[in-house]
Design a protein around this motif. Structure first.
Motif, PDB file in Angstrom:
ATOM      1  N   PRO A 248       0.662  -1.303  -0.078  1.00 12.70           N
ATOM      2  CA  PRO A 248      -0.078   0.043   0.045  1.00 12.70           C
ATOM      3  C   PRO A 248       0.710   1.435   0.018  1.00 12.70           C
ATOM      4  O   PRO A 248       1.806   1.328   0.769  1.00 12.70           O
ATOM      5  N   GLY A 249       0.158   2.222  -0.622  1.00 11.81           N
ATOM      6  CA  GLY A 249       0.722   3.749  -0.492  1.00 11.81           C
ATOM      7  C   GLY A 249       2.077   3.999  -0.396  1.00 11.81           C
ATOM      8  O   GLY A 249       3.005   3.430  -1.449  1.00 11.81           O
TER       9      GLY A 249
ATOM     10  N   ASN B 270       5.145   1.454  -0.146  1.00 16.16           N
ATOM     11  CA  ASN B 270       5.266   0.347  -1.343  1.00 16.16           C
ATOM     12  C   ASN B 270       6.522  -0.204  -1.528  1.00 16.16           C
ATOM     13  O   ASN B 270       7.394   0.440  -1.771  1.00 16.16           O
TER      14      ASN B 270
ATOM     15  N   ARG C 269      -6.421  -9.175  -1.960  1.00 16.74           N
ATOM     16  CA  ARG C 269      -5.069  -8.627  -2.088  1.00 16.74           C
ATOM     17  C   ARG C 269      -4.011  -9.478  -2.252  1.00 16.74           C
ATOM     18  O   ARG C 269      -2.795  -9.202  -2.620  1.00 16.74           O
TER      19      ARG C 269
END
Length: 455
Positions: free
Chosen positions: A331-332, A335, A380
């Motif tokens: 994520p975000g 990463n 995910r």
């Protein structure tokens, strides 16, 4: 509802349900789980797994936290069915035998006691299965959980302490997995061990490490007749220096001379190659067999890591490299998937060693309120594996097939996580969708493996 009132309610409910949930699984007597060196010395070393290249990545099942589902599966047809299916899809097992703390065997564990410790020491409100909790600051939540757990163990009337209860539960887990026979059938059994002064000691005059007793995971596995095929060794410098159980071993410079350091991050393994070598040699000196050793590489550094990898890989008992990742690396701004690709691809292209990725569960903190949110972990995970495959292929210049389709890549489905830990069962929910559990992820990896690698 406050944490104290919730824990009191949970404690009362334990008294009512304890006999029904646990009595059928209690052993009348515990076997000798002594960790003296003599318990393992002289046993044969496990045969090394074949290094022949195949077009399949391997799937490992971690046994560590919250083992109730597997320990108490006997007499539960649905649980046993899921276990058999996941066992058939797994190529090996990765064991970390916790013997204390809120995540050991504890049926009816209060929900907030299953929170990752980093969350339980904070003040942020979090929703768990439709209930809202605001963990108290400092160690208040963990201390309350510890008291409730002690009361639970006392009321069983069967165990002197939580350690005895956990060892007994672990043995039921291994029986329900048929683990001894699984290893005989060719499945690999790996272990994980934090290096501490309890098991290891360093002598500067001889520049040697002594194995004082069998490490915790090795000890428990040995007691059930399993010699570990691999043992992953690691250190936690920040936490261990506070607890004063960090094994301080000097660095060895390019000139061959020893160099002391007060910086635990410099002294920890695997960055301190000299320390890693001495620790692994201590097993051989004690005649304690291990098939091979693995270090944990937390972050790849393009300047320092290649040299480190070459030095480690040159050791005779070195088996492979472990990365600790999972869906948290995606994520975000955090990463990290490209960093992992750099390291994994370099190792695969420049050494003959294998790579494992230990994959804890990860959720945004507002995504654990119900089962539907928890099950997004499966989606995910698919994104992670397909993304990893694409990036590896590009980095390694793979033209035919998929880069991830190699038995040198081992994906370990972990049972710990953030902000909650990962339950083992069920594999599927009532509507048939895969659950965000250990076995649900194993099934997902098997499906992805068929899609990418065939077979």
């Amino acid at each position: 509802m406050t944490i104290s009132s919730t824990l009191r309610t949970a404690a009362l409910s334990f008294t009512v349900t304890l006999t029904a949930c646990c009595a059928a699984f209690i052993s009348p007597a515990l076997a000798d789980d002594a960790c003296e060196i003599s318990q393992a010395a002289g046993k044969p070393v496990p045969a090394r797994a074949s290094g022949a290249e195949t077009g399949q990545f391997r799937i490992f099942w971690q046994i560590s936290t919250q083992i109730e589902d597997v320990a108490d599966a006997a007499g539960n047809p649905a649980a046993l069915k899921d276990i058999r299916e996941a066992r058939a899809l797994s190529d090996g097992y990765y064991i970390n035998t916790l013997l204390a703390g809120p995540l050991i065997y504890w049926p009816g564990r209060p929900k907030q006691c299953a929170l990752n410790k980093k969350v339980s020491a904070g003040t942020e409100e979090i929703e768990l299965d439709g209930e809202f909790f605001t963990p108290e600051g400092g160690t208040a939540t963990r201390d309350a959980c510890a008291r409730t757990q002690e009361e639970f163990v006392r009321k069983t009337g069967k165990y002197a302490n939580a350690r005895e209860m956990q060892i007994d539960a672990l043995k039921r887990v291994f029986r329900n997995l048929d683990l001894v026979q699984e290893q005989k059938r060719g499945k690999l059994v790996w272990g994980e061990q934090l290096v501490t002064t309890e098991e290891f000691s360093y002598d500067r005059s001889s520049d040697k490490v002594r194995l004082n007793q069998l490490p915790r995971t090795y000890c428990v596995m040995n007691s059930v007749g399993i010699t570990l095929d691999n043992l992953m060794l690691y250190m936690e410098p920040g936490l261990q220096t506070k607890k004063n159980n960090f094994v301080w071993i000097p660095l060895r410079g390019k000139n061959g001379k020893l160099k002391d350091t007060q910086n635990a991050r410099q002294a920890k393994i695997p960055e301190n190659v000299h320390a890693f070598n001495l620790i692994t040699q201590s097993f051989a000196a004690a005649d304690v067999p291990v098939g091979g050793f693995r270090p944990n590489i937390r972050r790849w550094n393009e300047k320092r890591s290649p040299r480190l990898v070459k030095e480690l890989a040159a050791q005779p008992d070195f088996a492979g490299f472990n990365f600790e990742g999972g869906t948290a690396i995606m994520p975000g701004a955090k990463n990290l998937i490209d960093n992992y690709v750099e390291g994994i691809s370099w190792i695969l292209m420049n050494t003959d060693k294998n790579v494992s990725m230990l994959m804890p569960g990860y959720w945004p903190r507002d995504m654990v309120g119900n089962e539907e949110e928890v099950d997004q972990l499966v989606t995910r995970l698919r994104e992670l594996i397909t993304g990893l495959n694409q990036r590896l292929g590009k980095k390694m210049g793979t033209k035919n097939g998929n880069a991830i389709c190699s038995n040198r890549i081992n994906l370990v489905v972990a049972s710990y996580g953030q902000p909650i830990h990962v339950k083992t069962l069920p594999m599927r929910r009532g509507d048939g969708r895969l659950a965000g559990t250990v076995t649900g992820q194993i099934k997902l990896l098997s499906d992805v493996r068929k899609e990418l690698c065939g077979g």
